[in-house]
Design a protein around this motif. Structure first.
Motif, PDB file in Angstrom:
ATOM      1  N   GLY A 419       0.810  -1.207   0.000  1.00 46.74           N
ATOM      2  CA  GLY A 419       0.000   0.000   0.000  1.00 46.74           C
ATOM      3  C   GLY A 419       0.849   1.264   0.000  1.00 46.74           C
ATOM      4  N   ALA A 420       1.929   1.256   0.789  1.00 49.82           N
ATOM      5  CA  ALA A 420       2.807   2.423   0.849  1.00 49.82           C
ATOM      6  C   ALA A 420       3.497   2.649  -0.493  1.00 49.82           C
ATOM      7  N   SER A 421       3.885   1.553  -1.166  1.00 51.86           N
ATOM      8  CA  SER A 421       4.537   1.707  -2.470  1.00 51.86           C
ATOM      9  C   SER A 421       3.561   2.238  -3.514  1.00 51.86           C
ATOM     10  N   LYS A 422       2.298   1.840  -3.431  1.00 53.50           N
ATOM     11  CA  LYS A 422       1.305   2.358  -4.379  1.00 53.50           C
ATOM     12  C   LYS A 422       0.987   3.824  -4.089  1.00 53.50           C
ATOM     13  N   ARG A 423       0.964   4.214  -2.808  1.00 51.19           N
ATOM     14  CA  ARG A 423       0.764   5.629  -2.482  1.00 51.19           C
ATOM     15  C   ARG A 423       1.966   6.444  -2.960  1.00 51.19           C
ATOM     16  N   MET A 424       3.156   5.862  -2.840  1.00 53.15           N
ATOM     17  CA  MET A 424       4.355   6.537  -3.332  1.00 53.15           C
ATOM     18  C   MET A 424       4.274   6.709  -4.849  1.00 53.15           C
ATOM     19  N   SER A 577       0.039  16.279  -1.933  1.00 47.90           N
ATOM     20  CA  SER A 577       1.054  15.966  -2.932  1.00 47.90           C
ATOM     21  C   SER A 577       2.390  16.546  -2.474  1.00 47.90           C
ATOM     22  N   MET A 578       3.462  16.243  -3.202  1.00 48.33           N
ATOM     23  CA  MET A 578       4.799  16.731  -2.873  1.00 48.33           C
ATOM     24  C   MET A 578       5.372  17.504  -4.065  1.00 48.33           C
ATOM     25  N   LEU A 579       6.150  18.505  -3.766  1.00 54.31           N
ATOM     26  CA  LEU A 579       6.904  19.174  -4.822  1.00 54.31           C
ATOM     27  C   LEU A 579       7.934  18.204  -5.363  1.00 54.31           C
ATOM     28  N   TRP A 580       8.272  18.359  -6.648  1.00 54.54           N
ATOM     29  CA  TRP A 580       9.199  17.407  -7.255  1.00 54.54           C
ATOM     30  C   TRP A 580      10.555  17.403  -6.552  1.00 54.54           C
ATOM     31  N   GLU A 581      11.017  18.554  -6.103  1.00 52.47           N
ATOM     32  CA  GLU A 581      12.312  18.607  -5.435  1.00 52.47           C
ATOM     33  C   GLU A 581      12.300  17.761  -4.163  1.00 52.47           C
ATOM     34  N   GLU A 582      11.208  17.836  -3.390  1.00 49.77           N
ATOM     35  CA  GLU A 582      11.096  17.031  -2.170  1.00 49.77           C
ATOM     36  C   GLU A 582      10.958  15.545  -2.521  1.00 49.77           C
ATOM     37  N   LEU A 583      10.191  15.279  -3.549  1.00 46.78           N
ATOM     38  CA  LEU A 583       9.969  13.896  -3.960  1.00 46.78           C
ATOM     39  C   LEU A 583      11.264  13.252  -4.430  1.00 46.78           C
ATOM     40  N   GLU A 584      12.115  14.038  -5.101  1.00 46.83           N
ATOM     41  CA  GLU A 584      13.367  13.521  -5.619  1.00 46.83           C
ATOM     42  C   GLU A 584      14.287  13.052  -4.485  1.00 46.83           C
ATOM     43  N   VAL A 585      14.245  13.772  -3.363  1.00 46.46           N
ATOM     44  CA  VAL A 585      15.061  13.393  -2.210  1.00 46.46           C
ATOM     45  C   VAL A 585      14.600  12.034  -1.672  1.00 46.46           C
ATOM     46  N   VAL A 586      13.292  11.845  -1.558  1.00 49.93           N
ATOM     47  CA  VAL A 586      12.749  10.569  -1.054  1.00 49.93           C
ATOM     48  C   VAL A 586      13.102   9.432  -2.003  1.00 49.93           C
ATOM     49  N   LEU A 587      12.966   9.672  -3.312  1.00 48.95           N
ATOM     50  CA  LEU A 587      13.274   8.629  -4.283  1.00 48.95           C
ATOM     51  C   LEU A 587      14.747   8.254  -4.245  1.00 48.95           C
ATOM     52  N   ASN A 588      15.605   9.238  -4.046  1.00 44.78           N
ATOM     53  CA  ASN A 588      17.042   8.942  -3.930  1.00 44.78           C
ATOM     54  C   ASN A 588      17.327   8.056  -2.727  1.00 44.78           C
ATOM     55  N   LEU A 606       9.662   5.252   3.689  1.00 49.17           N
ATOM     56  CA  LEU A 606       8.244   5.290   3.324  1.00 49.17           C
ATOM     57  C   LEU A 606       7.399   5.870   4.450  1.00 49.17           C
ATOM     58  N   LYS A 607       7.818   5.613   5.702  1.00 47.08           N
ATOM     59  CA  LYS A 607       7.081   6.153   6.855  1.00 47.08           C
ATOM     60  C   LYS A 607       7.236   7.671   6.943  1.00 47.08           C
ATOM     61  N   LYS A 608       8.427   8.177   6.650  1.00 43.41           N
ATOM     62  CA  LYS A 608       8.676   9.610   6.768  1.00 43.41           C
ATOM     63  C   LYS A 608       8.074  10.402   5.611  1.00 43.41           C
ATOM     64  N   ALA A 609       7.885   9.763   4.468  1.00 45.63           N
ATOM     65  CA  ALA A 609       7.240  10.438   3.333  1.00 45.63           C
ATOM     66  C   ALA A 609       5.754  10.615   3.665  1.00 45.63           C
ATOM     67  N   PRO A 610       5.076  11.572   3.009  1.00 45.25           N
ATOM     68  CA  PRO A 610       3.651  11.805   3.303  1.00 45.25           C
ATOM     69  C   PRO A 610       2.743  10.730   2.707  1.00 45.25           C
ATOM     70  N   THR A 611       3.032   9.470   3.039  1.00 43.18           N
ATOM     71  CA  THR A 611       2.214   8.356   2.552  1.00 43.18           C
ATOM     72  C   THR A 611       1.189   7.908   3.584  1.00 43.18           C
ATOM     73  N   GLY A 612       1.388   8.333   4.856  1.00 38.73           N
ATOM     74  CA  GLY A 612       0.514   7.851   5.925  1.00 38.73           C
ATOM     75  C   GLY A 612       0.835   6.427   6.335  1.00 38.73           C
ATOM     76  N   PHE A 613       2.006   5.934   5.948  1.00 37.04           N
ATOM     77  CA  PHE A 613       2.381   4.549   6.217  1.00 37.04           C
ATOM     78  C   PHE A 613       2.602   4.325   7.711  1.00 37.04           C
ATOM     79  N   ALA A 614       1.853   3.370   8.267  1.00 38.78           N
ATOM     80  CA  ALA A 614       1.992   3.013   9.678  1.00 38.78           C
ATOM     81  C   ALA A 614       2.005   1.496   9.782  1.00 38.78           C
ATOM     82  N   PRO A 615       3.182   0.880   9.615  1.00 37.46           N
ATOM     83  CA  PRO A 615       3.249  -0.588   9.618  1.00 37.46           C
ATOM     84  C   PRO A 615       2.789  -1.164  10.949  1.00 37.46           C
ATOM     85  N   ASN A 616       2.088  -2.286  10.851  1.00 37.67           N
ATOM     86  CA  ASN A 616       1.575  -2.921  12.069  1.00 37.67           C
ATOM     87  C   ASN A 616       2.460  -4.069  12.522  1.00 37.67           C
TER      88      ASN A 616
END
Length: 647
Positions: A419-424, A577-588, A606-616
């Motif tokens: 789910g986190a990868s699809k939100r990403m 959503s994220m600005l491309w510059e911020e998104l590029e940092v996460v992708l790197n 994935l947790k720190k990105a704005p995906t809402g990821f909260a693994p159980n």
């Protein structure tokens, strides 16, 4: 004795039929004269005998010429009885003419009486044989009730009467006005008298045969049928019958939309057709459940080119063969190109799109099985995140007009890597939509797809047929459901509506409780649930516990303020959503973690990105857990998104 008669060679049966008809016609002639002259001991004169003999010979010759003796008695139709009527009329006219020619006394009423008697005896003998044959064929058949007393039900009854498996004994009509009527010789019971009909006629199975235009609450109907604890099956849809894909007596398990009990989503075909007709279209993951259905629907809108992009050789072969058959039979004249490849290979994607002048891409290639992605974190992220990135950047580079991502409800506040990868992946497309304006990016988010690989319905059905138990992860787990055609129609609709960066979601109605769905399937297959209160039951429902990354409730929206669209069942989510510059940092960071095989860092990123990821749970990657931390395999990464490894 009768069985031996049925086993005789056909020529012998025809000779017997001719002999029986000769006797029946002779008796009819004698009886017509005897009745007219009121003389039970009447004997014909030489002239009358000659006239009668010639009439019988001419009648039998007429029956032969009309093909009566070629008709198989057990399958006799209305046309055969019309043949008998025509033959009898000819015989009566021959009697009149011969009486006039030979100057023999033939009272005017005799031909009329003779015609009536001849039809009764000739037609009646065949009716009697047909009834005996059908009775012998019905022995050993399963007695069934047909739910639906319309045209579809009548056609089904006729087909089953000629078959060898089922014997229809009663109709269940949905209109109270049809109660106690007769259709195709079978009684009709109103739905309110369902239990009486089943008990009175010894019904062992229920067959749904509802007309396409019949107004019925399917959920309410199935709830009533479920209480009977009888197997419930259905017949093919009218579209399949018209297309020649099935026969009316092809009985099968309930359709998935029947289990949902709601009206399917209807697309705006005009808008969809306008966005596809004459275009060059590419579908990634074309051999998958959603991808293959997308291809089936796209081809009917007559694109100029349809490129099937798939990494599974067999899946690509299967869908290409099916589409070529549709193309040929329907005369669609669409260029179909099956191409092997993976979306993680940027250069392959770009060369394909450039070579075929692709204008629209439907990106269905993804790893979607929650536990498997949880056990294969690196591959899940590479395929779902970077595969989407590479395919989208290839689309921009080649001037693709529209790019539509197939997303999932598991991307909303995800508790698993899938789910986190699809939100990403959604964030990637939103970022690219802001960065440029040549390619229109949009996303379609929907719930679980019934009938897809991994769907619970075929799994439950197999478990029931194997004798159980049915395995459900949790007694309270609920899911939204839709059918594959619905999901594909929504994707096509949203693809034509997108203006750039939108996330479309479907109003999917009420969520379904998985445990209740399992119990409904048990009951509708004519079985009982095995419980402590009912230890004599057939199938037990076992709760196995939530799997890694699985949650009880799925959602379709992150925010609470969806925006309406031109389609009443499609909404547009207002998502962060994220600005491309911020998104590029996460992708790197994800790229470096993937190259270092650092699954924990991937999860943390994935947790720190704005995906809402909260693994159980903790990291469940099988290689990570068994091999522990492994150093970089190919040296340090460069830290630049545009330098990610591509092939």
């Amino acid at each position: 004795m009768f069985k031996k008669f049925l086993e005789l060679p056909r020529i012998h049966k025809r000779l017997i039929s001719v002999s029986v008809d000769a006797v029946a016609l002779s008796f009819s002639l004698w009886a017509s004269f005897a009745l007219r002259l009121e003389d039970s001991l009447w004997l014909p004169s030489k002239g009358q005998f000659l006239v009668c003999l010639i009439s019988i010979v001419l009648t039998l010759a007429g029956f032969v010429r009309l093909g009566l003796y070629r008709a198989v008695v057990r399958y006799m139709s209305d046309r055969a009885f019309l043949t008998i009527v025509l033959g009898v009329v000819i015989s009566a006219l021959a009697l009149i003419v011969l009486g006039y020619v030979f100057q023999v006394l033939v009272p005017r009423s005799v031909p009329l009486i003779y015609a009536a008697l001849a039809f009764i005896f000739v037609g009646g003998s065949r009716m009697s044989v047909r009834m005996l044959v059908q009775h012998s064929f019905n022995t050993g058949k399963e007695w069934v009730a047909i739910v639906g007393a319309g045209q579809t039900g009548a056609q089904l009854a006729k087909a089953l009467q000629q078959g060898t498996e089922y014997h229809p004994v009663v109709f269940i009509g949905l209109s109270p006005a049809n109660h106690k009527a007769l259709i195709a010789g079978l009684p009709v019971f109103a739905l309110s008298h369902l239990e009486d009909a089943v008990r009175t006629h010894g019904v062992k199975r229920l067959l749904l045969a509802l007309d396409a235009d019949e107004k019925v609450d399917r959920r309410k109907l199935l709830n009533q049928l479920e209480t009977l604890k009888l197997p419930v099956q259905t017949v093919p849809s009218m579209s399949e019958l018209v297309a020649g894909q099935a026969r009316i007596n092809d009985i099968r398990d309930l359709e998935l939309e029947d289990l949902l009990g709601r009206d399917p989503v209807r697309p705006d075909n005009a808008q969809v057709a306008a966005s596809l007709y004459g275009k060059a279209v590419m579908v990634t993951g074309a051999g998958g459940s959603i991808g293959s259905e997308l291809c089936r629907q796209i081809i009917h809108h007559r694109p100029r080119v349809l490129v099937l992009f798939e990494q599974s050789e067999f899946s690509l072969y299967a869908i290409e063969r099916e589409l070529q058959a549709i193309n040929r039979i329907d005369g669609l004249d669409v260029e179909i190109h099956p191409l092997l490849g993976s979306v993680v290979h940027r250069r392959r994607c770009e060369m394909v799109m450039r070579s075929f002048g692709i204008q629209t891409v439907y990106h269905a290639a993804a790893y979607k099985h929650v536990p498997l992605v949880e056990h294969n974190v690196i591959e899940g992220v590479q395929n779902n995140v970077f595969g989407t990135l590479h395919a989208a950047e290839a689309a921009i580079a080649t001037g693709v007009e529209r790019f539509v991502l197939i997303s999932t409800d598991k991307a909303v506040r995800p508790t698993n890597v899938m789910g986190a990868s699809k939100r990403m992946a959604e964030l990637v497309l939103q970022g690219l939509a802001q960065r440029q304006s040549k390619t229109i990016f949009s996303m379609v988010r929907f719930g679980n797809v019934l009938g897809s690989s991994g769907s619970v319905v075929p799994l439950f059905r197999d478990q029931i047929r194997d004798g159980g138990p049915i395995t459900v992860t949790h007694k309270d787990i609920i899911r939204y459901f839709m059918t594959i055609p619905e999901a594909s129609q929504l994707v096509l609709q949203a693809g034509s509506m997108g203006r750039g960066g939108e996330v479309f979601v479907l109003d999917m109605g009420e969520p379904v409780k998985i445990a209740d769905l399992a119990r409904k399937m048990i009951h509708l297959m004519g079985l009982m649930e095995k419980t402590p209160e009912q230890p004599e039951g057939d199938i037990e429902v076992v709760f196995t516990g939530l799997r890694p990354g699985e949650k009880l409730y799925e959602e379709l929206l992150i925010g609470d303020d969806p925006q309406g669209t031109s389609h009443p069942r499609i909404m547009m989510a207002r998502e962060v959503s994220m600005l491309w510059e911020e998104l590029e940092v996460v992708l790197n960071k994800l790229s470096r973690a993937s190259q270092d095989f650092d699954c924990r860092l991937i999860v943390d990123t994935l947790k720190k990105a704005p995906t809402g990821f909260a693994p159980n749970g903790d990291v469940a990657d099988l290689v990570w857990c068994n091999g522990k931390q492994i150093g970089p395999l190919d040296g340090e990464s460069t830290g630049k998104v545009h330098r990610l490894p591509v092939q």
